[in-house]
Design a protein around this motif. Structure first.
Motif, PDB file in Angstrom:
ATOM      1  N   ARG B  83      44.075  44.962  48.170  1.00 42.68           N
ATOM      2  CA  ARG B  83      43.114  44.979  49.292  1.00 42.68           C
ATOM      3  C   ARG B  83      41.758  44.424  48.892  1.00 42.68           C
ATOM      4  N   LEU B  84      41.339  44.727  47.666  1.00 42.77           N
ATOM      5  CA  LEU B  84      40.061  44.180  47.195  1.00 42.77           C
ATOM      6  C   LEU B  84      40.161  42.667  47.062  1.00 42.77           C
ATOM      7  N   ALA B  85      41.309  42.194  46.602  1.00 43.68           N
ATOM      8  CA  ALA B  85      41.501  40.746  46.457  1.00 43.68           C
ATOM      9  C   ALA B  85      41.560  40.077  47.832  1.00 43.68           C
ATOM     10  N   ALA B  86      42.277  40.697  48.769  1.00 40.23           N
ATOM     11  CA  ALA B  86      42.383  40.128  50.119  1.00 40.23           C
ATOM     12  C   ALA B  86      41.017  40.065  50.795  1.00 40.23           C
ATOM     13  N   ALA B  87      40.139  41.004  50.448  1.00 41.32           N
ATOM     14  CA  ALA B  87      38.792  41.014  51.027  1.00 41.32           C
ATOM     15  C   ALA B  87      37.863  40.060  50.304  1.00 41.32           C
ATOM     16  N   GLY B  88      38.383  39.402  49.259  1.00 42.81           N
ATOM     17  CA  GLY B  88      37.564  38.442  48.526  1.00 42.81           C
ATOM     18  C   GLY B  88      36.577  39.087  47.566  1.00 42.81           C
ATOM     19  N   LEU B  89      36.767  40.356  47.248  1.00 41.92           N
ATOM     20  CA  LEU B  89      35.819  41.043  46.362  1.00 41.92           C
ATOM     21  C   LEU B  89      36.188  40.903  44.891  1.00 41.92           C
ATOM     22  N   VAL B  90      37.482  40.757  44.607  1.00 44.97           N
ATOM     23  CA  VAL B  90      37.917  40.587  43.215  1.00 44.97           C
ATOM     24  C   VAL B  90      38.933  39.469  43.136  1.00 44.97           C
ATOM     25  N   THR B  91      39.127  38.992  41.902  1.00 47.99           N
ATOM     26  CA  THR B  91      40.241  38.074  41.641  1.00 47.99           C
ATOM     27  C   THR B  91      41.030  38.626  40.448  1.00 47.99           C
ATOM     28  N   TYR B  92      42.314  38.282  40.429  1.00 45.46           N
ATOM     29  CA  TYR B  92      43.198  38.666  39.323  1.00 45.46           C
ATOM     30  C   TYR B  92      43.431  37.460  38.460  1.00 45.46           C
ATOM     31  N   ASP B  93      43.773  37.683  37.186  1.00 42.34           N
ATOM     32  CA  ASP B  93      44.267  36.552  36.409  1.00 42.34           C
ATOM     33  C   ASP B  93      45.773  36.415  36.619  1.00 42.34           C
ATOM     34  N   ALA B  94      46.366  35.398  36.013  1.00 42.63           N
ATOM     35  CA  ALA B  94      47.758  35.006  36.306  1.00 42.63           C
ATOM     36  C   ALA B  94      48.759  36.143  36.095  1.00 42.63           C
ATOM     37  N   ASP B  95      48.645  36.886  35.000  1.00 37.61           N
ATOM     38  CA  ASP B  95      49.651  37.940  34.785  1.00 37.61           C
ATOM     39  C   ASP B  95      49.216  39.278  35.384  1.00 37.61           C
ATOM     40  N   GLY B  96      48.146  39.263  36.149  1.00 36.99           N
ATOM     41  CA  GLY B  96      47.731  40.464  36.882  1.00 36.99           C
ATOM     42  C   GLY B  96      47.177  41.579  36.027  1.00 36.99           C
ATOM     43  N   GLN B  97      46.811  41.281  34.778  1.00 32.21           N
ATOM     44  CA  GLN B  97      46.332  42.354  33.908  1.00 32.21           C
ATOM     45  C   GLN B  97      44.817  42.402  33.788  1.00 32.21           C
ATOM     46  N   ARG B  98      44.154  41.357  34.215  1.00 33.73           N
ATOM     47  CA  ARG B  98      42.695  41.352  34.119  1.00 33.73           C
ATOM     48  C   ARG B  98      42.120  41.059  35.487  1.00 33.73           C
ATOM     49  N   VAL B  99      41.107  41.820  35.846  1.00 33.57           N
ATOM     50  CA  VAL B  99      40.498  41.730  37.169  1.00 33.57           C
ATOM     51  C   VAL B  99      39.045  41.328  37.001  1.00 33.57           C
ATOM     52  N   GLU B 100      38.574  40.485  37.884  1.00 33.38           N
ATOM     53  CA  GLU B 100      37.193  40.018  37.797  1.00 33.38           C
ATOM     54  C   GLU B 100      36.517  40.208  39.149  1.00 33.38           C
TER      55      GLU B 100
END
Lengths: 241, 122
Positions: B83-100
């Motif tokens: 939900r945070l990603a869909a709202a444009g607040l965060v991004t994930y890296d490729a393997d989904g282990q690091r969030v920015e």
């Protein structure tokens, strides 16, 4: 085994305590636990955040976490007699389980006494089993005689008290007094409780050494295997007085 | 709101400067904890976020256990981070282990700052 070898085994366990807080001053709260194998780290939180501590094992796995307020209760406790203790907040007890078998490098007498009081209260509540307690001096034992007279006289606990010669009371009703010259008696403050029914999982023990005046090094444990080992060692080494 | 510092609302002049999805994303205590932590550190592993959200949100009520932490980790994975990603607040890296943390608009920054003030007072 010996007390010294148990210490070595516990000292080898790795833990990390990470203080999450807006201020590095809060690192002071975990200072008593910083040893060779317990690393302490700081991770900043935004201003006005409530600080908390995360405990991780040697592989970085999450063991548990608690607010700093709860942790500070552990290191600045009020000491009350065991049967006077209202059911201490479950969180505080759970926190002691969080730091189960984790070496503390610097606790003072009051802090240790608070842990011992909780263990005495546990033994009192369970009411049956073997309780072996070692005192640093006859005077230290004498101060606790009222407590141990009740524990020995008013429950089905099999109570054994250990002290070096000199100022030892002659006898404690209903308890077995071991007056021993062995150096480890007196050098270590110990409390070992094995419940009559091992499946109740009420085992607990504390082992501490006064490394500088008023400054204790040691651990408490709820691990059944370790508590059983400590009791087995005491019974085979000191048997019947 | 009259005793709020005017600065915390600077950049948020109109409620429709912020997407509904952002409001909805921030309307959850655990998701706000993720955003506040990332705001401080820029990036974090999902594992650390699970520890932090557990300690921050659940530790306040006593001791949080590894069971609590597992519930948080599952919620992060299935609900909060998506939900945070869909709202444009965060991004994930490729393997989904690091969030920015994503680059926030001035309006979003103001909203997060305001929410942090409210959470700090509660």
């Amino acid at each position: 085994m010996s007390f010294a070898s148990v210490f070595e085994e516990v000292a080898a366990r790795r833990r990390s305590l990470v203080v999450y807080s807006a201020t590095e001053d809060d690192l002071a709260a975990v200072a008593p636990f910083a040893t060779r194998n317990v690393t302490v780290e700081f991770r900043r939180l935004p201003a006005s955040s409530d600080p908390f501590v995360v405990v991780r094992d040697g592989d970085g796995g999450f063991v548990g976490s608690t607010s700093l307020d709860t942790l500070e209760h552990l290191t600045r406790p009020e000491v009350t007699p065991p049967w006077g203790v209202a059911d201490e907040d479950a969180a505080h007890r759970a926190f002691r389980e969080l730091l189960d078998t984790t070496l503390f490098a610097s606790f003072d007498r009051q802090q240790l006494l608070a842990t011992v009081r909780e263990f005495e209260e546990r033994a009192w509540r369970v009411g049956e089993g073997r309780l072996h307690v070692g005192f640093q001096s006859g005077r230290a034992l004498a101060r606790q005689v009222p407590v141990y007279r009740r524990l020995a006289g008013e429950t089905d606990l099999d109570v054994h008290l250990y002290v070096q010669p000199g100022e030892a009371p002659r006898a404690i009703p209903d308890a077995t007094l071991h007056v021993e010259t062995a150096a480890e008696i007196g050098a270590y403050w110990f409390f070992v409780f094995v419940p009559a029914d091992p499946d109740t999982r009420q085992h607990c023990a504390l082992l501490a050494e006064e490394r500088a005046p008023g400054d204790f090094y040691g651990f408490w444990t709820y691990e059944r295997r370790l508590v059983d080992e400590l009791l087995g060692y005491l019974e085979s080494t000191y048997g019947s007085p | 709101m009259s005793d709020r510092e005017p600065d915390s609302r600077r950049g948020l002049d109109r409620l429709d400067d912020v997407d509904d999805a952002v409001f909805a994303a921030l309307a959850d205590r655990e998701r706000r904890a993720v955003v506040y932590f990332l705001h401080e550190h820029g990036t974090a592993t999902v594992a650390e976020l699970a520890d932090v959200v557990t300690g921050w949100v659940h530790g306040a009520r006593g001791v949080a256990t590894s069971d609590d932490r597992e519930r948080v980790r599952v919620a992060l994975h299935h609900v909060h981070l998506p939900r945070l990603a869909a709202a444009g607040l965060v991004t994930y890296d490729a393997d989904g282990q690091r969030v920015e943390l994503a680059t926030l608009t001035a309006a979003e920054e103001a909203l997060v700052a305001w929410a942090a003030d409210v959470d700090a007072d509660t």
